[in-house]
Design a protein around this motif. Structure first.
Motif, PDB file in Angstrom:
ATOM      1  N   PRO A  63       0.811  -1.232   0.000  1.00 18.80           N
ATOM      2  CA  PRO A  63       0.000   0.000   0.000  1.00 18.80           C
ATOM      3  C   PRO A  63       0.843   1.280   0.000  1.00 18.80           C
ATOM      4  CG  PRO A  63      -0.792  -1.539   1.668  1.00 18.80           C
ATOM      5  CD  PRO A  63       0.487  -2.108   1.114  1.00 18.80           C
ATOM      6  N   ALA A  64       1.980   1.265   0.676  1.00 16.60           N
ATOM      7  CA  ALA A  64       2.829   2.461   0.700  1.00 16.60           C
ATOM      8  C   ALA A  64       3.403   2.731  -0.683  1.00 16.60           C
ATOM      9  CB  ALA A  64       3.949   2.297   1.725  1.00 16.60           C
ATOM     10  N   VAL A 129       8.420  10.490   1.602  1.00 13.64           N
ATOM     11  CA  VAL A 129       8.621   9.897   2.925  1.00 13.64           C
ATOM     12  C   VAL A 129       7.338  10.017   3.745  1.00 13.64           C
ATOM     13  CG1 VAL A 129       9.893  10.095   5.111  1.00 13.64           C
ATOM     14  CG2 VAL A 129      11.126  10.248   2.930  1.00 13.64           C
ATOM     15  N   ARG A 130       6.691  11.176   3.688  1.00 14.70           N
ATOM     16  CA  ARG A 130       5.438  11.366   4.430  1.00 14.70           C
ATOM     17  C   ARG A 130       4.345  10.431   3.926  1.00 14.70           C
ATOM     18  NH1 ARG A 130       3.284  16.377   3.609  1.00 14.70           N
ATOM     19  NH2 ARG A 130       1.921  16.056   5.384  1.00 14.70           N
ATOM     20  N   LEU A 131       4.265  10.225   2.612  1.00 15.40           N
ATOM     21  CA  LEU A 131       3.265   9.305   2.062  1.00 15.40           C
ATOM     22  C   LEU A 131       3.478   7.881   2.567  1.00 15.40           C
ATOM     23  CD1 LEU A 131       2.935  10.508  -1.640  1.00 15.40           C
ATOM     24  CD2 LEU A 131       1.140  10.512   0.096  1.00 15.40           C
ATOM     25  N   VAL A 132       4.722   7.452   2.612  1.00 20.05           N
ATOM     26  CA  VAL A 132       5.020   6.100   3.099  1.00 20.05           C
ATOM     27  C   VAL A 132       4.661   5.985   4.581  1.00 20.05           C
ATOM     28  CG1 VAL A 132       6.879   4.446   3.568  1.00 20.05           C
ATOM     29  CG2 VAL A 132       6.749   5.580   1.346  1.00 20.05           C
ATOM     30  N   LEU A 133       5.090   6.952   5.384  1.00 17.83           N
ATOM     31  CA  LEU A 133       4.754   6.919   6.818  1.00 17.83           C
ATOM     32  C   LEU A 133       3.240   6.930   7.028  1.00 17.83           C
ATOM     33  CD1 LEU A 133       7.264   9.294   8.634  1.00 17.83           C
ATOM     34  CD2 LEU A 133       6.905   6.874   9.059  1.00 17.83           C
ATOM     35  N   ALA A 134       2.548   7.795   6.301  1.00 19.34           N
ATOM     36  CA  ALA A 134       1.093   7.880   6.441  1.00 19.34           C
ATOM     37  C   ALA A 134       0.445   6.549   6.080  1.00 19.34           C
ATOM     38  CB  ALA A 134       0.544   9.000   5.562  1.00 19.34           C
ATOM     39  N   SER A 135       0.909   5.940   5.028  1.00 15.75           N
ATOM     40  CA  SER A 135       0.348   4.659   4.618  1.00 15.75           C
ATOM     41  C   SER A 135       0.581   3.583   5.671  1.00 15.75           C
ATOM     42  CB  SER A 135       0.959   4.227   3.282  1.00 15.75           C
ATOM     43  OG  SER A 135       0.454   2.982   2.896  1.00 15.75           O
ATOM     44  N   ARG A 136       1.770   3.549   6.230  1.00 19.87           N
ATOM     45  CA  ARG A 136       2.104   2.552   7.247  1.00 19.87           C
ATOM     46  C   ARG A 136       1.270   2.723   8.520  1.00 19.87           C
ATOM     47  NH1 ARG A 136       4.114  -0.303   3.570  1.00 19.87           N
ATOM     48  NH2 ARG A 136       6.337  -0.342   3.180  1.00 19.87           N
ATOM     49  N   MET A 137       0.878   3.979   8.817  1.00 17.22           N
ATOM     50  CA  MET A 137       0.097   4.250  10.025  1.00 17.22           C
ATOM     51  C   MET A 137      -1.409   4.209   9.788  1.00 17.22           C
ATOM     52  SD  MET A 137       2.120   7.360  11.935  1.00 17.22           S
ATOM     53  CE  MET A 137       1.999   8.502  10.560  1.00 17.22           C
ATOM     54  N   GLY A 138      -1.836   4.187   8.518  1.00 14.52           N
ATOM     55  CA  GLY A 138      -3.265   4.243   8.227  1.00 14.52           C
ATOM     56  C   GLY A 138      -3.805   5.654   8.244  1.00 14.52           C
ATOM     57  N   LEU A 139      -2.975   6.608   7.894  1.00 16.83           N
ATOM     58  CA  LEU A 139      -3.349   8.024   7.877  1.00 16.83           C
ATOM     59  C   LEU A 139      -3.735   8.395   6.450  1.00 16.83           C
ATOM     60  CD1 LEU A 139      -3.451  10.799   9.281  1.00 16.83           C
ATOM     61  CD2 LEU A 139      -1.004  10.997   8.870  1.00 16.83           C
ATOM     62  N   GLU A 140      -5.039   8.549   6.232  1.00 13.87           N
ATOM     63  CA  GLU A 140      -5.542   8.870   4.894  1.00 13.87           C
ATOM     64  C   GLU A 140      -6.149  10.272   4.831  1.00 13.87           C
ATOM     65  OE1 GLU A 140      -5.521   6.803   2.121  1.00 13.87           O
ATOM     66  OE2 GLU A 140      -4.389   5.283   3.213  1.00 13.87           O
ATOM     67  N   HIS A 145      -5.566  11.519  11.705  1.00 10.00           N
ATOM     68  CA  HIS A 145      -4.483  11.986  12.563  1.00 10.00           C
ATOM     69  C   HIS A 145      -4.971  12.088  14.002  1.00 10.00           C
ATOM     70  CE1 HIS A 145      -1.277  14.463  14.239  1.00 10.00           C
ATOM     71  NE2 HIS A 145      -0.536  14.121  13.188  1.00 10.00           N
ATOM     72  N   GLU A 146      -6.148  12.663  14.179  1.00  9.16           N
ATOM     73  CA  GLU A 146      -6.711  12.780  15.527  1.00  9.16           C
ATOM     74  C   GLU A 146      -6.965  11.404  16.136  1.00  9.16           C
ATOM     75  OE1 GLU A 146     -10.180  15.252  15.119  1.00  9.16           O
ATOM     76  OE2 GLU A 146      -9.017  16.865  14.193  1.00  9.16           O
ATOM     77  N   ARG A 147      -7.506  10.488  15.337  1.00  7.59           N
ATOM     78  CA  ARG A 147      -7.769   9.133  15.812  1.00  7.59           C
ATOM     79  C   ARG A 147      -6.462   8.437  16.215  1.00  7.59           C
ATOM     80  NH1 ARG A 147      -7.035   4.651  13.238  1.00  7.59           N
ATOM     81  NH2 ARG A 147      -6.946   5.620  11.179  1.00  7.59           N
ATOM     82  N   LEU A 148      -5.427   8.599  15.399  1.00 13.12           N
ATOM     83  CA  LEU A 148      -4.141   7.964  15.698  1.00 13.12           C
ATOM     84  C   LEU A 148      -3.491   8.582  16.930  1.00 13.12           C
ATOM     85  CD1 LEU A 148      -2.819   7.559  12.049  1.00 13.12           C
ATOM     86  CD2 LEU A 148      -3.529   5.720  13.597  1.00 13.12           C
ATOM     87  N   GLU A 149      -3.641   9.900  17.109  1.00 13.34           N
ATOM     88  CA  GLU A 149      -3.109  10.542  18.323  1.00 13.34           C
ATOM     89  C   GLU A 149      -3.769   9.966  19.571  1.00 13.34           C
ATOM     90  OE1 GLU A 149      -3.779  14.723  17.503  1.00 13.34           O
ATOM     91  OE2 GLU A 149      -1.607  15.047  17.390  1.00 13.34           O
ATOM     92  N   ALA A 150      -5.081   9.805  19.522  1.00 13.51           N
ATOM     93  CA  ALA A 150      -5.806   9.249  20.672  1.00 13.51           C
ATOM     94  C   ALA A 150      -5.358   7.816  20.927  1.00 13.51           C
ATOM     95  CB  ALA A 150      -7.316   9.305  20.428  1.00 13.51           C
ATOM     96  N   GLY A 164       3.100   6.721  18.680  1.00 14.23           N
ATOM     97  CA  GLY A 164       3.345   8.107  19.090  1.00 14.23           C
ATOM     98  C   GLY A 164       4.614   8.655  18.462  1.00 14.23           C
ATOM     99  N   PHE A 165       5.644   7.833  18.429  1.00 19.19           N
ATOM    100  CA  PHE A 165       6.908   8.236  17.815  1.00 19.19           C
ATOM    101  C   PHE A 165       6.716   8.485  16.317  1.00 19.19           C
ATOM    102  CE2 PHE A 165      10.853   7.111  15.594  1.00 19.19           C
ATOM    103  CZ  PHE A 165      11.737   8.000  16.174  1.00 19.19           C
ATOM    104  N   LEU A 166       6.022   7.575  15.636  1.00 23.67           N
ATOM    105  CA  LEU A 166       5.805   7.722  14.196  1.00 23.67           C
ATOM    106  C   LEU A 166       4.991   8.976  13.883  1.00 23.67           C
ATOM    107  CD1 LEU A 166       5.110   4.028  13.132  1.00 23.67           C
ATOM    108  CD2 LEU A 166       7.227   5.346  12.848  1.00 23.67           C
ATOM    109  N   LEU A 167       3.992   9.257  14.702  1.00 21.10           N
ATOM    110  CA  LEU A 167       3.222  10.489  14.504  1.00 21.10           C
ATOM    111  C   LEU A 167       4.091  11.722  14.716  1.00 21.10           C
ATOM    112  CD1 LEU A 167      -0.197   9.624  16.162  1.00 21.10           C
ATOM    113  CD2 LEU A 167       0.169  10.334  13.779  1.00 21.10           C
ATOM    114  N   ALA A 168       4.960  11.688  15.720  1.00 21.69           N
ATOM    115  CA  ALA A 168       5.864  12.813  15.967  1.00 21.69           C
ATOM    116  C   ALA A 168       6.809  13.005  14.779  1.00 21.69           C
ATOM    117  CB  ALA A 168       6.649  12.601  17.257  1.00 21.69           C
TER     118      ALA A 168
END
Length: 192
Positions: A63-64, A129-140, A145-150, A164-168
């Motif tokens: 997916p990434a 790089v941001r697209l790959v990270l977002a894909s790995r975290m499920g950030l669409e 982003h808010e859901r992942l932070e929680a 938390g580290f990946l979001l940072a």
């Protein structure tokens, strides 16, 4: 601690500490390796090899990677396959070249100083790089982003590799890219 990009008379400049440089270098290499071309130019056709026509007609299964190399025609699989065959190899190469520019310039001593062409390569590399990270975290979408932070708060996952580290890291890359784009849009300082 990082100081974002800004335009100076000598170029576009940022300050990054050794840890930030190391993290960025690692991420740039990871995405470069993800883009390694396993669907290179056709082996049997010398003309295809010469002009970079590939054999890939299906979107990547990762997916990434699929976010980096999306279908051009979502409603027409046949047109998407044909377009991919003619463009994916070159797109992979251009993305790898931009990532390499960013990695190479990151290795310079002192403050990171870029000319406009290098800065534009950095913008694309940071996007990838941001697209790959977002894909790995499920950030669409923004709400993700808010859901992942929680979720990260619930998991208390600030250790390297944790959510938390990946979001940072994602937020750091976003900030860095925003300062770079703003610097590219700034006119040259007076007296240049």
């Amino acid at each position: 601690m990082a100081k974002g990009f800004r335009r100076t008379r000598r170029g576009i400049r940022a300050r990054l500490d050794d840890n930030e440089r190391g993290l960025l270098a690692h991420l740039l290499v990871e995405v470069h390796e993800l883009l390694d071309d396993d669907a290179g130019p056709g082996d049997d056709d010398p003309l295809a090899q010469l002009v970079g026509i590939g054999t890939a007609v299906e979107p990547p299964s990762d997916p990434a990677l699929a976010r980096l190399l999306p279908d051009a025609h979502r409603d027409d699989p046949e047109a998407a396959a044909e377009f991919r065959r003619y463009t994916e190899s070159g797109l992979r190469e251009r993305k790898r070249a931009g990532l390499e520019v960013a990695r190479r310039t990151l290795g310079r001593d002192g403050a990171l100083l870029l000319d406009d062409d290098e800065a534009r390569a950095w913008v694309v590399a940071l996007t990838d790089v941001r697209l790959v990270l977002a894909s790995r975290m499920g950030l669409e979408v923004d709400e993700d982003h808010e859901r992942l932070e929680a979720l990260a708060d619930e998991q208390d996952s600030d250790e390297p590799g944790g959510l938390g580290f990946l979001l940072a890291v994602y937020d750091f890359l976003t900030w860095l890219q925003e300062t770079l784009v703003e610097a590219l849009l700034e006119p040259l300082p007076d007296g240049s």
